[in-house]
Scaffold this motif. Structure first.
Motif, short mmCIF file in Angstrom:
data_model
loop_
_atom_site.label_atom_id
_atom_site.label_comp_id
_atom_site.label_asym_id
_atom_site.label_seq_id
_atom_site.Cartn_x
_atom_site.Cartn_y
_atom_site.Cartn_z
N LEU A 316 0.83 -1.21 0.00
CA LEU A 316 0.00 0.00 0.00
C LEU A 316 0.86 1.25 0.00
O LEU A 316 0.54 2.25 -0.68
CB LEU A 316 -0.92 -0.01 1.22
CG LEU A 316 -2.09 -1.00 1.19
CD1 LEU A 316 -2.79 -1.07 2.54
CD2 LEU A 316 -3.08 -0.62 0.09
N TRP A 317 1.95 1.23 0.74
CA TRP A 317 2.84 2.38 0.79
C TRP A 317 3.45 2.65 -0.59
O TRP A 317 3.52 3.80 -1.05
CB TRP A 317 3.94 2.13 1.82
CG TRP A 317 4.88 3.30 1.99
CD1 TRP A 317 4.70 4.41 2.74
CD2 TRP A 317 6.16 3.46 1.35
NE1 TRP A 317 5.77 5.26 2.63
CE2 TRP A 317 6.69 4.70 1.78
CE3 TRP A 317 6.91 2.68 0.47
CZ2 TRP A 317 7.93 5.16 1.36
CZ3 TRP A 317 8.14 3.14 0.05
CH2 TRP A 317 8.64 4.37 0.49
N ARG A 320 0.81 3.97 -3.03
CA ARG A 320 0.50 5.36 -2.72
C ARG A 320 1.64 6.28 -3.15
O ARG A 320 1.41 7.37 -3.68
CB ARG A 320 0.23 5.50 -1.23
CG ARG A 320 -0.28 6.86 -0.82
CD ARG A 320 -0.86 6.82 0.57
NE ARG A 320 -1.37 8.12 0.96
CZ ARG A 320 -2.17 8.32 1.99
NH1 ARG A 320 -2.55 7.29 2.73
NH2 ARG A 320 -2.60 9.52 2.29
N ARG A 321 2.86 5.83 -2.92
CA ARG A 321 4.03 6.67 -3.27
C ARG A 321 4.10 6.90 -4.77
O ARG A 321 4.49 7.99 -5.21
CB ARG A 321 5.30 6.00 -2.77
CG ARG A 321 6.55 6.80 -3.05
CD ARG A 321 7.78 6.11 -2.51
NE ARG A 321 8.98 6.90 -2.75
CZ ARG A 321 10.21 6.50 -2.43
NH1 ARG A 321 10.39 5.33 -1.85
NH2 ARG A 321 11.25 7.27 -2.69
N PHE A 325 -2.54 4.52 -6.07
CA PHE A 325 -3.65 4.30 -5.15
C PHE A 325 -3.73 5.48 -4.21
O PHE A 325 -2.73 5.86 -3.59
CB PHE A 325 -3.43 3.00 -4.36
CG PHE A 325 -4.44 2.81 -3.25
CD1 PHE A 325 -5.76 2.55 -3.55
CD2 PHE A 325 -4.06 2.88 -1.92
CE1 PHE A 325 -6.70 2.38 -2.54
CE2 PHE A 325 -4.99 2.70 -0.90
CZ PHE A 325 -6.31 2.44 -1.21
N ASP A 326 -4.90 6.08 -4.10
CA ASP A 326 -5.11 7.21 -3.20
C ASP A 326 -6.43 7.00 -2.47
O ASP A 326 -7.50 7.29 -3.01
CB ASP A 326 -5.12 8.53 -3.95
CG ASP A 326 -5.27 9.72 -3.00
OD1 ASP A 326 -5.19 9.52 -1.77
OD2 ASP A 326 -5.47 10.84 -3.49
N PRO A 327 -6.39 6.49 -1.25
CA PRO A 327 -7.63 6.26 -0.52
C PRO A 327 -8.27 7.53 0.01
O PRO A 327 -9.37 7.48 0.56
CB PRO A 327 -7.18 5.36 0.63
CG PRO A 327 -5.77 5.79 0.88
CD PRO A 327 -5.20 6.13 -0.48
N GLN A 331 -1.93 8.93 6.31
CA GLN A 331 -1.22 7.76 6.79
C GLN A 331 -1.49 7.58 8.28
O GLN A 331 -1.67 8.55 9.01
CB GLN A 331 0.29 7.94 6.57
CG GLN A 331 0.71 7.90 5.10
CD GLN A 331 0.79 6.48 4.56
OE1 GLN A 331 0.32 5.55 5.19
NE2 GLN A 331 1.39 6.33 3.41
#
Length: 374
Positions: A316-317, A320-321, A325-327, A331
């Motif tokens: 997930l990290w 996102r980086r 993926f952007d929830p 964090q």
């Protein structure tokens, strides 16, 4: 302040005498633990102010998981320990309940029915989630059993805290189609009903359940609860709250007890006044079987596969980086546990403590699972 401990101390002996064999040995031991909590019977400490010589006595708690006095501060420690489980995705709270017709069977066979509810609900969730038409991966789930309504009536149900992400057999991550949607509830309810029906056929009285129970629709509730931190803080009270917290008690005497509760439909605060024995009856219905585990982990939250959880956190990290993926949530941040100090109630200087021996010969309980107190 009115406390459950004081009510049990005043009325517990007469209540136990009236109940006779209707109370199990385990229930009686729980009542005795609550009676002794923070009294001379368990020993404690005496604090002395070096400036004004004021004395303050602090007796040991019983640490029983059913004691509201002992469970007030337990949630903060649990929140800290759960930091390692947090994922940077939206979370959901899924609640499984059973129809009213099943509650007498559940109360008469608590250990078997509660365990069956856990197995059936967890298996139904994983089976629906594994279907490629829905999610197509394994879930991580934290399940908590609760047995009461806000007015102390018997109503067993299970809350699951679930992050909005699944993991396939090949290690890939899969996500629900929307931030506010996890799984379809209708097929989940049908599957849970079928699995629980099969399980209950194996226990006493399971064959005398009315057939109509299995014919009408069952309802499962699923709602988004925000970030991992928000979700854990939401769930912590369900884990450490007993059926009634002391701050809800309004009055109590030798004859009756009055407490407040929030009505589930209207949301308004109401009061309930019960004869003291009826009040104790309702409370005792929520004493869990000895040794029963009310908090359970499934899927990639299981302690045995925490390495998988760490890999999911890393995936997930990375997603996102790299902007894949952007929830829409921050964090997870660390949850701090504050230190405890004992100031003098007169002059405010930190008091010096020394141990007090218990009135009885035994040492104070060391854990919630101590013999005779769990």
């Amino acid at each position: 302040m009115i406390t459950l401990n004081a009510i049990v101390q005043r009325s517990g002996a007469a209540y136990r005498a009236q109940c006779g064999t209707r109370l199990s040995d385990h229930q009686r031991r729980v009542m005795h633990a609550i009676e002794a909590c923070r009294t001379e019977a368990l020993g404690g400490q005496v604090f002395t102010c070096p400036a004004c010589q004021t004395l303050r006595y602090s007796y040991h708690s019983c640490r029983n998981r059913h004691c509201p006095t002992c469970q007030q501060d337990a949630g903060a420690a649990w929140l800290t320990d759960q930091q390692a489980l947090l994922l940077a995705v939206p979370y959901f709270l899924v609640t499984f309940t059973i129809p009213a017709e099943l509650r007498p069977v559940a109360r008469a066979n608590q250990a078997q029915v509660y365990a069956a509810m856990f197995r059936a609900s967890a298996a139904a969730l994983q089976q629906v989630a594994a279907d490629p038409r829905h999610l197509g991966g394994q879930l991580g789930m934290l399940g908590v059993l609760q047995t009461w309504t806000r007015d102390l009536r018997y109503h067993p149900h299970i809350h699951y805290l679930i992050p909005g992400v699944g993991r396939t057999a090949t290690g890939q991550l899969v996500f629900p189609p929307a931030e506010n949607f996890l799984l379809p509830m209708r097929p989940l309810a049908v599957l849970f009903r079928a699995k629980l029906r099969a399980a209950l056929r194996q226990i006493p009285h399971g064959t005398v359940i009315p057939a109509a129970v299995w014919e009408h629709d069952w309802v499962i509730d699923c709602r988004p609860v925000g970030t991992g931190e928000t979700a854990l803080k939401y769930l912590a009270p369900y884990i450490f709250r007993v059926a009634l917290s002391n701050n809800r008690l309004l009055s109590a005497d030798d004859d009756q007890v009055t407490f407040r509760y929030r009505h589930s439909d209207s949301g308004e605060n109401r009061t309930s006044t019960l004869p003291v024995n009826t009040f104790l009856d309702r409370f005792m219905a929520h004493i869990l079987p000895k040794g029963f585990v009310k908090v359970r982990y499934y899927g990639f939250f299981r302690p045995a596969v925490r390495a998988d959880l760490r890999r999911i956190q890393a995936q997930l990290w990375l997603l996102r980086r790299h902007g894949q993926f952007d929830p829409g949530i921050p964090q997870p941040a660390a949850l701090a546990r504050g230190a405890q100090i004992t100031p003098c109630p007169v002059c405010g200087i930190q008091m010096q403590g020394r141990h007090l021996a218990p009135r009885s010969a035994r040492a104070p309980p060391q854990s919630v699972n101590a013999p005779g107190l769990a």
